[in-house]
Design a protein around this motif. Sequence first.
Motif, PDB file in Angstrom:
ATOM      1  N   ILE A 130       0.634  -1.682   0.388  1.00  0.00           N
ATOM      2  CA  ILE A 130      -0.090   0.333  -0.387  1.00  0.00           C
ATOM      3  C   ILE A 130       0.838   1.192   0.111  1.00  0.00           C
ATOM      4  O   ILE A 130       2.036   0.901   0.183  1.00  0.00           O
ATOM      5  CB  ILE A 130      -0.933  -0.203   1.105  1.00  0.00           C
ATOM      6  N   ASP A 131       0.353   2.504  -0.941  1.00  0.00           N
ATOM      7  CA  ASP A 131       1.200   3.801  -0.745  1.00  0.00           C
ATOM      8  C   ASP A 131       2.109   3.542  -0.730  1.00  0.00           C
ATOM      9  O   ASP A 131       3.594   3.886  -0.550  1.00  0.00           O
ATOM     10  CB  ASP A 131       0.957   3.765   0.622  1.00  0.00           C
ATOM     11  N   ARG A 132       2.853   2.562  -2.367  1.00  0.00           N
ATOM     12  CA  ARG A 132       3.749   2.658  -2.992  1.00  0.00           C
ATOM     13  C   ARG A 132       4.361   3.317  -4.404  1.00  0.00           C
ATOM     14  O   ARG A 132       5.597   2.921  -4.793  1.00  0.00           O
ATOM     15  CB  ARG A 132       5.079   1.356  -2.537  1.00  0.00           C
ATOM     16  N   GLN A 133       3.056   4.079  -4.704  1.00  0.00           N
ATOM     17  CA  GLN A 133       3.743   4.223  -6.741  1.00  0.00           C
ATOM     18  C   GLN A 133       4.534   5.880  -5.811  1.00  0.00           C
ATOM     19  O   GLN A 133       4.928   5.591  -7.172  1.00  0.00           O
ATOM     20  CB  GLN A 133       2.078   4.817  -6.743  1.00  0.00           C
ATOM     21  N   ARG A 134       4.805   6.584  -5.021  1.00  0.00           N
ATOM     22  CA  ARG A 134       5.269   7.650  -5.487  1.00  0.00           C
ATOM     23  C   ARG A 134       7.556   7.395  -5.087  1.00  0.00           C
ATOM     24  O   ARG A 134       8.425   7.263  -6.001  1.00  0.00           O
ATOM     25  CB  ARG A 134       5.826   8.665  -4.227  1.00  0.00           C
ATOM     26  N   GLU A 135       7.324   6.409  -4.532  1.00  0.00           N
ATOM     27  CA  GLU A 135       8.427   5.263  -4.441  1.00  0.00           C
ATOM     28  C   GLU A 135       8.647   4.199  -6.048  1.00  0.00           C
ATOM     29  O   GLU A 135       9.411   4.623  -6.494  1.00  0.00           O
ATOM     30  CB  GLU A 135       8.108   4.305  -3.281  1.00  0.00           C
ATOM     31  N   ARG A 159       9.699   7.507  -8.795  1.00  0.00           N
ATOM     32  CA  ARG A 159      11.230   7.945  -8.157  1.00  0.00           C
ATOM     33  C   ARG A 159      11.810   6.805  -8.944  1.00  0.00           C
ATOM     34  O   ARG A 159      12.948   7.601  -9.587  1.00  0.00           O
ATOM     35  CB  ARG A 159      11.711   8.214  -6.721  1.00  0.00           C
ATOM     36  N   ASP A 160      11.814   5.181  -8.908  1.00  0.00           N
ATOM     37  CA  ASP A 160      12.748   4.543  -9.104  1.00  0.00           C
ATOM     38  C   ASP A 160      12.459   4.447 -10.430  1.00  0.00           C
ATOM     39  O   ASP A 160      13.551   4.514 -11.150  1.00  0.00           O
ATOM     40  CB  ASP A 160      12.077   3.307  -8.599  1.00  0.00           C
ATOM     41  N   LEU A 161      11.536   4.949 -11.399  1.00  0.00           N
ATOM     42  CA  LEU A 161      11.078   5.044 -13.024  1.00  0.00           C
ATOM     43  C   LEU A 161      11.827   6.082 -13.075  1.00  0.00           C
ATOM     44  O   LEU A 161      12.733   6.204 -14.165  1.00  0.00           O
ATOM     45  CB  LEU A 161      10.069   4.578 -13.360  1.00  0.00           C
ATOM     46  N   MET A 162      12.150   7.289 -12.154  1.00  0.00           N
ATOM     47  CA  MET A 162      12.594   8.494 -12.878  1.00  0.00           C
ATOM     48  C   MET A 162      14.031   8.227 -13.205  1.00  0.00           C
ATOM     49  O   MET A 162      14.738   8.891 -13.906  1.00  0.00           O
ATOM     50  CB  MET A 162      12.341   9.803 -12.252  1.00  0.00           C
ATOM     51  N   GLN A 163      14.379   7.830 -12.304  1.00  0.00           N
ATOM     52  CA  GLN A 163      16.053   7.281 -11.674  1.00  0.00           C
ATOM     53  C   GLN A 163      17.151   6.840 -13.335  1.00  0.00           C
ATOM     54  O   GLN A 163      17.514   6.644 -13.545  1.00  0.00           O
ATOM     55  CB  GLN A 163      16.068   7.004 -10.550  1.00  0.00           C
ATOM     56  N   ARG A 164      16.042   5.902 -13.297  1.00  0.00           N
ATOM     57  CA  ARG A 164      16.342   4.297 -14.260  1.00  0.00           C
ATOM     58  C   ARG A 164      15.880   5.857 -15.732  1.00  0.00           C
ATOM     59  O   ARG A 164      16.975   4.979 -16.334  1.00  0.00           O
ATOM     60  CB  ARG A 164      14.771   3.492 -14.724  1.00  0.00           C
TER      61      ARG A 164
END
Length: 573
Positions: A196-201, A204-209
């Motif tokens: 639950i509530d891990r969309q921002r994580e 952020r992971d996609l943006m760093q990739r």
Amino acid sequence: MRTWFAVLMIAGLSSVSVVADDFEPLPPPEWLKSCEVYVFGWPYPADPHDITEEMWKEAGCVPLRPHVPHIEELFRAGSARGLLMLPYTTVYRHRWEEHRGGLYTHNIPHFELKDHPEWTVFNADGTHKHSCFYDEETSHEMEMCPNCPEYVEVCLEHFRMLLEMGAGGFFIDNTPGSPECYGERLGKHQHIFPGIDRQREALRDLMQRVQKLCRQYNPNFVTMLNCGAGPACRYLAPACDLIMWEQYIIPWNEQLRMSTWEQVRPMAEKWRPLSEQGHYLAPYSYVRVGTDYGLKNDCFYTYTAARLSDFIWSGGAASGSDPRAVLYRTRLGKPLGWMFQRSGVWVRLFERGFVALNDSGEVPLQLYRAWGTAPKTSFRKLVPLAAVSDDAEPELQFYSMNRRGDFTVTITVNGNVVKAYKPEDLRAAAEIGYAWRKVPLDRSIVAESNEVVFTIEGQPDEHCNFWLRVDMARNEGHSSYAPDGENFVSDDLSPIKDKQPGEYMVRIVGKGVQQVPGEDPTTRGQTRTLRLRWLPEWKSLQDVYSGEMLEPVEGSVVKVTIPPQSGRVYAMP
């Protein structure tokens, strides 16, 4: 300038693979540490064959170029001249039908969403989450899930394609998006970050990739996200190089400023640790509009505020003698310490000069409000008039837009209903888009003092609603519309008339209607005189605003006079 921005584009391009791993911020490219400005948009022809050498020379003064046309030949022509060409992209939304959006927009990626409906963000009831740009009539855009592995891989493939075309990084719009997706719990798709509530994580992971992908193509490539400056944006900042704070002080379509220096100044302290780590805030001021203070004043005011704060500034696409272009060509060099206040003026010193801002005086503001989910609400606007003749033909005008929304608007003037809009009226073709709406008024109800009341029943739009107010404050969302970049003005619509904050673009005009003369806001406040020690680093200084050269007084003192609500830049020519 090659001295400010090293030759970038020599590194070879090759296909790379980026996989998710433990999050650790990447160091910034060396050139970015000394970057002072960027140009948002492309003021030159899209066809590189139509760009003169004089244009290319001018463009070379500011190599950081987000939001350029999606043309491979233009990418490569700019890259060959040391420019970083950052095309517009977004992972946030996609239409059911593929839509490329012309020269400046590429939906990510190119696929038919109807073939992959399981990649969207899902609401708790299993319905697809509408993006904030969704429109039943014209734009069936859904919010995409950055936690869905299949969607992430297709996005990365699209970014690779743009890099192979010659892009020097990316401008990624519409972040951070929704905080929750029920797709995994409903069995629609799996999540890279389960729970639950891990969309921002996940985002952020996609943006760093994407950032890592850029660096593997060329260590000088960068990514810029557009999401404002609030907490959610500061969370994303370590996963990119720059965060755009859109509508910094000057909003995109108003004739009033939306922020004061006192409102935006605290963000400098909040962002300072991130800047020191190489994650920069890049405000974009829509100074092309020009408020009551004038285009030139707004340019220098917003630029000065940004440089005081260690932000990288843009005022939009400009060239030639435009005051924005003049500031783009100005170089202040390395800062010599943090901002300070002297004689009521905010100052910051640099190797090649200094900036000074006089924020004295009350500023008329255009406040954006968060509507929330109130099913019925009202607001008032008092409209004084100097005189109304007996044969006057008055007309109520108000500036607004509507894209969607199932709600009604009833307008009264001095207690008399003058217009009632139904949802179908608001969605009619003539009512779509930003414009002054016009309502004829009976002369008998208009006086020298007029109370105009707008009552809204139903749910207004999620994004740009009927009153240009924005409902993106929810869950620490996009903060560009908050005056200080973080805190929205609560639209509780107090019944106490004189406590009603904000300005609404409402007026009564027409034959026989005489307006109350407006006060010139530039006359408010105090003109202030600043005295500084002339530093040995400054061989000579020019007042960039006036073009005049400064001379030291009393041997080694700089003395300048700054009008109220104005910024000034003094730099070595």
